[in-house]
Enzyme design. Sequence first.
Site, mmCIF file in Angstrom:
data_model
loop_
_atom_site.group_PDB
_atom_site.id
_atom_site.type_symbol
_atom_site.label_atom_id
_atom_site.label_comp_id
_atom_site.label_asym_id
_atom_site.label_seq_id
_atom_site.Cartn_x
_atom_site.Cartn_y
_atom_site.Cartn_z
ATOM 1 N N CYS A 134 0.809 -1.221 0.000
ATOM 2 C CA CYS A 134 0.000 0.000 0.000
ATOM 3 C C CYS A 134 0.845 1.274 0.000
ATOM 4 O O CYS A 134 0.320 2.361 -0.211
ATOM 5 C CB CYS A 134 -0.930 0.008 1.210
ATOM 6 N N PHE B 56 -9.790 -5.266 0.024
ATOM 7 C CA PHE B 56 -9.113 -4.750 -1.167
ATOM 8 C C PHE B 56 -10.013 -4.719 -2.403
ATOM 9 O O PHE B 56 -10.853 -5.587 -2.600
ATOM 10 C CB PHE B 56 -7.848 -5.570 -1.468
ATOM 11 N N HIS C 289 -3.238 7.479 3.048
ATOM 12 C CA HIS C 289 -3.706 6.191 2.527
ATOM 13 C C HIS C 289 -4.644 5.559 3.546
ATOM 14 O O HIS C 289 -4.235 5.303 4.680
ATOM 15 C CB HIS C 289 -2.534 5.241 2.253
ATOM 16 N N ASN D 98 -9.937 -0.337 -0.272
ATOM 17 C CA ASN D 98 -8.489 -0.152 -0.271
ATOM 18 C C ASN D 98 -7.928 -0.722 -1.581
ATOM 19 O O ASN D 98 -7.942 -1.930 -1.789
ATOM 20 C CB ASN D 98 -7.891 -0.875 0.951
#
Length: 393
Positions: free
Chosen positions: A164, A216, A308, A341
């Site tokens: 990430c 994800f 993030h 994400n």
Amino acid sequence: SSSSIPATTVREIRVAQRADGPAAVLAIGTANPPHCVPQGDYPDYYFRVTNSDRLTDLKPTFAKLCGMTGIGRRFFHHTDELLATHPDLSLDARLDVVATAAPELAASAAASAIAEWGRPAGDITHLVVSTNAGSHAPGTDVRLVSLLGLRHDVLRTVLQLNGCASGCAALRLAKDLAENNRGARVLVACVELTVTAFRALDEADSFDTLIPQGLFGDGAGAVIVGADPDVHERPLFEMVSASQYVIPDTEHMLTMQLGSGGIGGTIATGLPRLAAGIVERCLLDAFGNHLAVVGGVVEWNNLFWAVHPGSSAMLDHIVRALRLAPGKLAASRTVVREYGNMLGATVIFVLDEVRRQREDPEGEGAAADEDWGVMMGFGPGFTVETMLLHAAT
């Protein structure tokens, strides 16, 4: 012979090569595959498409996990049709899917950034591609040259399996390339497809091992970076300074590996707490000398934030650790809600959302008041990437 000796010194050549001003974000583009699954429907959907309905004990656990993420929906390249035509979904089959789909999704985001930038694709001098998905060479970077009509002497760099943190790492690299090469225009393309991590359930699965399946999603983000903008370019954020920290003795907290079953790894449940415990120290080490310190404390609320969003829990911990007002991470929360994400691509979506909030005086984000901001990403290591930004508009 003397005629072959350059008339200038190495130092003079070096000075002429370097840009005068700081690198800046000149344009941003994003893209997602069309297939979208609402997070509330995802547990039923996932158990159905993986033929896992017999594992009834795991379903409440997975549903609880999906509900805790702060995600409203996610996008996926792998549709029901794709999964039906590849019932075994072997690693080879998945990597073949990625080899075609990743460059196309990256090109879609890049075309959007290039259109906003307003200059021809042939003016791009450097290409930085980051992905956690593919494993082909020539890969997405070479494919993008032809898909976008880039010149054949474009200077390519690929970042693989940076997790990430890879979006921030790619932008850090682009900053150095732009500042060290006068006139350089760097295209950063981060593309993530989770089909390599998608897998069926197993009796041995637990809350921890199911986190990747609930968190994800797929997406691509692209950024044009350059220094000394011309009269037609519109810089969005100047990239002032960048840093990276690896936290000692945390290698086990966040891991990724490509194995026979695809991309696997571990995400420790204590990760948000760990990140929150070290984030202020990292920021002070990185930018402390650039920021006004009052009574030994930095008022982090005076900055805008492009963080993030690993998960909403990660954001909650960071808000508390930095004593931030509730709305300061609005851009990160919006992106995790709308997309999930998307690993390295996510921070580019967040930067785009920060820009949108700054341009909308009626919007929820109070980001328009601050000139200075922080971009931050997290990845295996455990690694913290930070960049100090200055709003150019």
